[in-house]
Design a protein around this motif. Structure first.
Motif: not given
Ligand code: AVJ
Length: 325
Positions: A39, A47, A50, A56, A160-162, A165, A205, A212, A215, A251, A279, A281
Motif C-alpha cells: 500500500y 486496491f 480492485i 471482487y 474489510g476482512s483485513t 490478511n 483474486y 490484481t 497490484f 497470492m 499475501e 487472505s
Molecule cells: C484488503 C486485505 C481485505 O484480502 O481481499 C484484494 C486485499 N488483495 N485483492 C483482500 C486484496 C488482493 C484485500 N484486503
C-alpha cells in the motif's frame, strides 16, 4: 470538528522496516514479503480499482450489508459510543456506520499520518458535529486512546476482512491488542469474508482485466523505486491459489525464468518456477469466525450476512473474564 494535531501513538514504520522485511523475506524459504507493503500511493490506487472490479465481491457486499442492517446496528450498539476504527476510514463504509449509530466521537487509527489526515478531514466535513480524533500509530500493539474518549463506551470497527490478511495466530494477537486498547465492556464490529467456492474466490483474486496482477507486481516496482532494486518485473507473473488446508487465498509472484537482481546492493537469484509469497487472505466459516473472536477475548453477540452468505459482519463484546463453573 477535526482535531488538527494528529496524535503520534507509536513511531511509524518507515523505510528501515520495509528494507528489513524485503531483505529478510527474499532471503528465507519460502520467500515471503508481508502484504502491508502493497500500500504505497500506487498500491492504494490499485486496491481502490480492485474494489470496483466485477469479480471482487467483498467491498460491495460488505458495503451493501452495512447499509441494509443500519437500523439493527443502531439498536444493537446504541448512541454515544466512541468509534475506534483500526485503519483509516474507508470513504464508503465509515459514513454508513457513523450515520447509523449517532456516536460521541470518532478515532481513526492508521500507520500513515498522510492518509489519516486526508480521510479524517473528509469525514469531519461530512459530520461537522462529531469530534474526529485521528491517531497515528501501529494498531497491532495496544495503544493509549486520546484522553477525550477515556470515559466513553467504545466501539471498535474493523471492516474489510483485513483480519484475513493475518494467519489465525497473528489474528488472535491483534484481537487481544484491540481488547487491551478498547477495554472491558467495549464492542467490536468486524467484517470477515466467508469460505466459498473457488469458482468465486479465484477470479476475485485473479481478475480478467489484470488489475490484481498489477497490484501484486507493484510490490516489485516499489522495491525497485524505494530500495534501489533491479528486479526484472516483466519476468514475474501474478498467481492466486486456494489453500484448502489453511482456508485461504494466497497470492504469489512466480519467476518465469531464472532471474538475478540486487536490492539495496545485495544480490539475489531466483529460479524459474520459484515464487515470492505476497499475501494471505483467510476465509472463515461461521464457527471458525466465532472461535477466532473468542480466542481473541471477544464474545460474539450478533452476526449478519448478505443473502448469499458471502460476507459476515459480527458484533462482539469484551466481556469480563469468567472461569468455567
Ligand atoms: C484488503 C486485505 C481485505 O484480502 O481481499 C484484494 C486485499 N488483495 N485483492 C483482500 C486484496 C488482493 C484485500 N484486503
Amino acid at each position: 470538528m477535526l482535531k488538527q494535531e494528529i496524535e503520534d501513538g507509536q513511531s511509524s514504520l518507515a523505510d528501515p522496516a520495509f528494507r528489513a522485511d524485503v531483505l529478510n523475506g527474499l532471503s528465507t524459504r519460502p520467500r515471503a514479503i508481508p502484504a502491508r507493503w502493497f500500500y504505497d500511493r500506487r498500491g492504494s490506487e490499485l486496491f481502490e480499482a480492485i474494489t470496483a472490479l466485477p469479480e471482487y465481491y467483498p467491498t460491495r457486499t460488505e458495503t451493501a450489508l452495512l447499509q441494509g442492517i443500519a437500523p439493527e446496528l443502531a439498536e444493537a450498539i446504541g448512541p454515544g459510543r466512541a468509534v475506534v476504527e483500526f485503519g483509516a476510514g474507508s470513504a464508503a463504509k465509515t459514513p454508513i456506520l457513523l450515520g447509523a449509530i449517532d456516536p460521541a466521537a470518532y478515532v481513526p487509527i492508521d500507520i500513515s499520518a498522510d492518509f489519516l489526515r486526508d480521510s479524517s478531514a473528509e469525514l469531519a466535513r461530512r459530520f461537522p458535529d462529531l469530534p474526529v480524533l485521528p491517531l497515528a500509530g501501529d494498531f497491532l500493539r495496544p495503544l493509549p486512546l486520546p484522553a477525550e474518549v477515556a470515559a466513553l463506551p467504545k466501539l471498535g470497527f474493523f471492516p474489510g476482512s483485513t483480519i484475513g490478511n493475518m494467519d489465525p495466530h497473528a489474528g488472535v494477537d491483534l484481537l487481544r491488542a484491540m481488547r487491551a486498547s478498547l477495554g472491558e465492556g467495549a464492542q467490536l464490529l468486524i467484517g470477515m469474508d466467508r469460505v466459498k467456492g473457488t469458482e468465486v474466490l479465484i477470479p476475485a483474486y485473479d481478475d480478467a482485466a489484470g488489475v490484481t496482477a498489477r497490484f501484486n507486481l507493484n510490490l516489485l516496482e516499489r522495491i525497485n523505486r524505494e530500495l534501489g532494486g533491479t528486479i526484472p518485473v516483466a519476468d514475474f507473473r501474478h498467481r492466486a491459489i486456494w489453500n484448502e488446508d489453511a482456508s485461504r487465498i494466497e497470492m504469489h509472484l512466480a519467476a518465469l525464468r531464472d532471474v538475478e537482481f540486487r536490492v539495496d546492493g545485495r544480490p539475489f537469484s531466483i529460479q524459474q518456477g520459484e515464487t515470492i509469497h505476497t499475501e494471505n487472505s483467510h476465509k472463515y466459516g461461521p464457527r471458525g469466525g466465532r472461535l477466532l473472536l473468542r480466542a481473541g477475548g471477544w464474545t460474539p453477540i450478533r452476526e449478519w450476512t448478505d443473502p448469499q452468505g458471502w460476507f459476515a459482519l459480527i458484533l462482539a463484546e469484551a466481556q469480563p473474564a469468567r472461569s468455567a463453573p
